[in-house]
Design an enzyme around this catalytic site. Structure first.
Site, PDB file in Angstrom:
ATOM      1  N   HIS A 266       0.821  -1.220   0.000  1.00 47.62           N
ATOM      2  CA  HIS A 266       0.000   0.000   0.000  1.00 47.62           C
ATOM      3  C   HIS A 266       0.851   1.264   0.000  1.00 47.62           C
ATOM      4  O   HIS A 266       0.498   2.247  -0.641  1.00 47.62           O
ATOM      5  CB  HIS A 266      -0.951  -0.001   1.189  1.00 47.62           C
ATOM      6  CG  HIS A 266      -2.018  -1.038   1.068  1.00 47.62           C
ATOM      7  ND1 HIS A 266      -2.877  -1.087  -0.009  1.00 47.62           N
ATOM      8  CD2 HIS A 266      -2.353  -2.088   1.853  1.00 47.62           C
ATOM      9  CE1 HIS A 266      -3.695  -2.116   0.134  1.00 47.62           C
ATOM     10  NE2 HIS A 266      -3.400  -2.743   1.256  1.00 47.62           N
ATOM     11  N   HIS A 345      -4.284   8.630 -37.308  1.00 50.09           N
ATOM     12  CA  HIS A 345      -2.902   8.601 -36.816  1.00 50.09           C
ATOM     13  C   HIS A 345      -2.852   8.727 -35.308  1.00 50.09           C
ATOM     14  O   HIS A 345      -2.719   9.819 -34.781  1.00 50.09           O
ATOM     15  CB  HIS A 345      -2.121   9.749 -37.459  1.00 50.09           C
ATOM     16  CG  HIS A 345      -0.629   9.624 -37.318  1.00 50.09           C
ATOM     17  ND1 HIS A 345       0.057  10.118 -36.234  1.00 50.09           N
ATOM     18  CD2 HIS A 345       0.296   9.031 -38.099  1.00 50.09           C
ATOM     19  CE1 HIS A 345       1.365   9.878 -36.375  1.00 50.09           C
ATOM     20  NE2 HIS A 345       1.538   9.218 -37.490  1.00 50.09           N
TER      21      HIS A 345
HETATM   22 ZN   LIG Z   1      -6.059  -6.153  -0.048  1.00 50.98          ZN
END
Ligand SMILES: [Zn+2]
Length: 440
Positions: A266, A345
């Site tokens: 995290h 493009h």
């Molecule tokens: Zn988790």
């Protein structure tokens, strides 16, 4: 329920479920509500006075120990990553997550209950384009613990993840594109896993009253303890990918890029989300439409068109900002998605063709030459382009500043100009152009 990738989406109707919260062990009920365009994802604390809301944005990130906690003022919501992962991967841009506690139900420790909930609520398209974060250049974040996240340009959102436990036990690797179908099939049901060593202190402090083998896999030595058998042989790396998606959802935009993650967690995920948010803020500041002054002796579009024979869609100069002395000029061209060349493009990944940048340089250089010659009775022919380099892609929304400097003028008939184009303070292309003049 068909997803239109370019549009924002919300849930079709309110849907909810209830369960246990991981940290307090108390019962919590959660409801997903539809929300208007540009609302984003917000948590709502129904159990508090005035029912405060918290934006699921990286600016509100408070702590990242074991789980991701958001807060605004004194209000907190904990363990938000699994519900955010499901919303993001299932293409929900706007929703209210209403809860009567400070934490969503932990469910079985995976994002499966949230995928089920989103499917129950349905996903519907809204009438506004979705916001993307396009990775233009490689970015990376690294932690002292050996975690590494690299983000590379890509047309899709992909994650390639390597997970490894203590002493590299349970090393696993998985690389996949993230789409709603792939998330539902391959990622959503992967459960949280914890190492027994990390668990003991938490149990002693009574911090995981709701924790059990029903909502997490516990790894003790070589043994894997859980109520039901592993759902995938590589369930751990799949859960790591689930958490990355949830933490990066805090950027508030769809990411088009390839995340290469080594031992993610995290903390490092949040650091990457912060870096993306910072880069996005920088880009928004640069691309906010600013009135570009015409400047002393500059030329507006009408005046430019009196000199140049080119017209839409081939006129590559909006205005001349100014001349510097006798032999320098700066002009500007705003690049919009409506430029006809973007259609082909490339489809799905619009990039301004390099030759169009050279054309813009040529037009700006001719403006300078005509000013010097003080006549429009002759036509300038573009003879050659040398030392042409394309350094960075030019994208819709960019403002391109075109600089040209006359370096050589042989008599009245030949001229050479050194040119470069600048976007966001960086040179995107350059070249040396040669012209000849003929009477009309
Ligand atoms: Zn988790």
């Amino acid at each position: 329920m068909a997803i239109t990738p370019e549009l924002q989406h919300t849930v079709g109707k309110t849907a909810g479920f209830s369960g246990t919260s991981l940290h307090t062990g108390e019962k919590v009920s959660l409801k997903l509500h539809p929300a208007p365009v540009d609302h984003g994802i917000k948590f709502k604390r129904k159990d508090l006075q005035d029912e405060p809301t918290i934006d699921a944005k990286i600016d509100n990130l408070k702590t990242v120990e074991r789980a991701t906690t958001l807060g605004e003022g004194a209000v907190r919501v904990h363990t938000v990553e699994h519900v955010l992962s499901a919303l993001s991967a299932m293409d929900v841009d706007n929703a209210i997550i209403e809860m009567d506690a400070n934490e969503p139900p932990i469910g079985d420790g995976s994002a499966q209950p949230y995928v089920d909930l989103i499917k129950k609520a349905g996903v519907t398209a809204q009438e506004q384009p979705r916001k993307f974060f396009d990775v233009r250049e490689p970015m990376h974040v690294e932690s002292k613990t050996g975690a590494l996240l690299v983000l590379l340009p890509d047309d899709t959102f992909r994650i390639s993840c390597t997970q490894a436990g203590p002493n590299n036990r349970f090393a696993q690797f998985l690389s996949t594109e993230i789409t709603p179908a792939i998330f539902e099939r391959e990622i959503a049901s992967a459960r949280t896993f914890v190492y027994y060593e990390d668990l003991q202190p938490l149990m002693e402090k009574n911090l995981i009253k709701g924790g059990s083998l029903e909502n997490a896999i516990v790894v003790r030595g070589e043994a894997v303890l859980s109520k039901e058998p592993l759902r995938f042989a590589d369930e751990f790396v799949r859960h790591k990918i689930l958490d990355i998606i949830g933490d990066l959802a805090l950027v508030g935009r769809r990411i088009r890029g390839h995340v290469v993650a080594v031992k993610p967690g995290h903390a490092v995920n949040a650091e990457l989300a912060r870096a993306l948010a910072r880069e996005q803020a920088r880009r928004s500041a640069m691309s906010t439409p600013r009135p570009v002054p015409i400047g002393d002796g500059g030329l507006d579009t009408d005046e430019v068109m009196k000199i140049l024979p080119h017209r839409y869609p081939f006129l590559m100069v909006d205005r001349v900002i100014g001349f510097e002395g006798e032999n320098k000029i700066v002009a500007v061209k705003s690049i919009t998605i409506n430029e006809p060349f973007f259609q082909g493009h490339f489809p799905g990944h619009p990039v301004m063709p390099g030759v169009m940048q050279v054309e813009a340089m040529a037009q700006v250089a001719s403006l300078l030459l005509f000013k010097l010659a003080k006549t429009t009775s002759r036509i300038g022919y573009f003879m050659s382009a040398d030392s042409v380099k394309f350094r960075k892609p030019v994208l819709p929304g960019d403002t391109m500043f075109i600089h040209a400097e006359l370096t050589k003028s042989r008599g009245e008939r030949l001229a050479k100009a050194k040119c470069h184009c600048v976007v966001n303070d960086a040179v995107v292309s350059e070249g040396e152009l040669m012209f000849t003049f003929l009477d009309k």
